[in-house]
Design an enzyme around this catalytic site. Sequence first.
Site, PDB file in Angstrom:
ATOM      1  CB  CYS A  15      -1.026   0.064   1.081  1.00 50.11           C
ATOM      2  SG  CYS A  15      -2.012   1.520   1.230  1.00 50.11           S
ATOM      3  CB  CYS A  35      -4.015   4.516  -5.785  1.00 51.77           C
ATOM      4  SG  CYS A  35      -4.153   2.823  -5.320  1.00 51.77           S
TER       5      CYS A  35
HETATM    6  O1  PYC Z   1      -1.940   3.652  -2.093  1.00 52.90           O
HETATM    7  O2  PYC Z   1      -1.476   1.987  -2.867  1.00 52.90           O
HETATM    8  C1  PYC Z   1      -2.144   2.588  -2.169  1.00 52.90           C
HETATM    9  C2  PYC Z   1      -3.567   2.159  -2.003  1.00 52.90           C
HETATM   10  C3  PYC Z   1      -3.941   0.830  -2.245  1.00 52.90           C
HETATM   11  C4  PYC Z   1      -5.218   0.918  -1.717  1.00 52.90           C
HETATM   12  C5  PYC Z   1      -5.589   1.920  -1.178  1.00 52.90           C
HETATM   13  N1  PYC Z   1      -4.455   2.839  -1.367  1.00 52.90           N
END
Ligand code: PYC
Length: 313
Positions: free
Chosen positions: A89, A239
Amino acid sequence: MRREVHVVDSHTGGEPTRVVLAGGPDLGRGSMAERLEVFRREHDRFRSAVVNEPRGSDAVVGALLCEPVNPASAAGVIYFNNVGYLGMCGHGTIGLVATLAYLGRAVPGIVKIETPVGDVSAELHESGEVTVANVESYRLAKDMDVQVEGFGAVRGDIAWGGNWFFLVNGAPCELEFRNLEMLTDYTWRIRQALQANAITGAGGQEIDHIELFGPPRAAGADSRNFVLCPGKAYDRSPCGTGTSAKLACLHADGKLKEGQVWRQESIVGSVFEGSIAVSGGKVQPRIKGSAHVNAEARLIFDDRDPFCWGIRG
Ligand code: PYC
């Protein structure tokens, strides 16, 4: 039974991370991948108790801090969410390093972290920003067509950035906060269509993150995204693993060179700065962002509480 669990909360570009510092389950001394399986098999209700309502929400990502296998690592970590577990993550790693800094356990420099999908390192900058050197990322398939109920054929790429992503350019509406419901419905249908058609990541692994791209709003950003996470919550941040998957696709298309910067904006307007290092044809993404610690608490687990282990539907 009454138990206390020490946590620190933060958000990275709006996406919450809850780091469990003490009071978590004993998962043994195996690798993070082995400990994740023990967590899943024997302590799944702990996952639910930490991130689900009434203590958490669908958006919260938990991070169980573990003793590392290698003494040279600062920590091991297992990430989890409202429905299960994550390989890596990105926003969570930025949150974890900001949390370690808040606790006085990390100083500016390199922090090595073990995850279930491999070791990553993070640089804590003097400014408080964090750059994560993620696991090797790659595109598995380009221009896959999938028939999506109500929308017809949708074309996307399948890529790994520490989790599996289906990346689609464009959407039936603008990537704007006011369209959250429609974006969630569309991406959820894409996910269901991938499942129904047995379209998977490597080794049959489920593609459980769907990522849409559109034009940016923020000055200096290259693109805006909307990411649907496995439990139907959207990522408030750009993300980290999804941006890593995007960087791998851009590189595969000859659109991103080593060291070139890609600024990925999220649906709430937060931005990660991405770049890649390439060695022997393998792509290692770097994701820079910042996190803010916003709570430190002791969760109370009391078996007399009917929702002690979270509301699980
Ligand atoms: O930042 O990799 C990330 C992530 C995955 C799911 C929520 N955030």
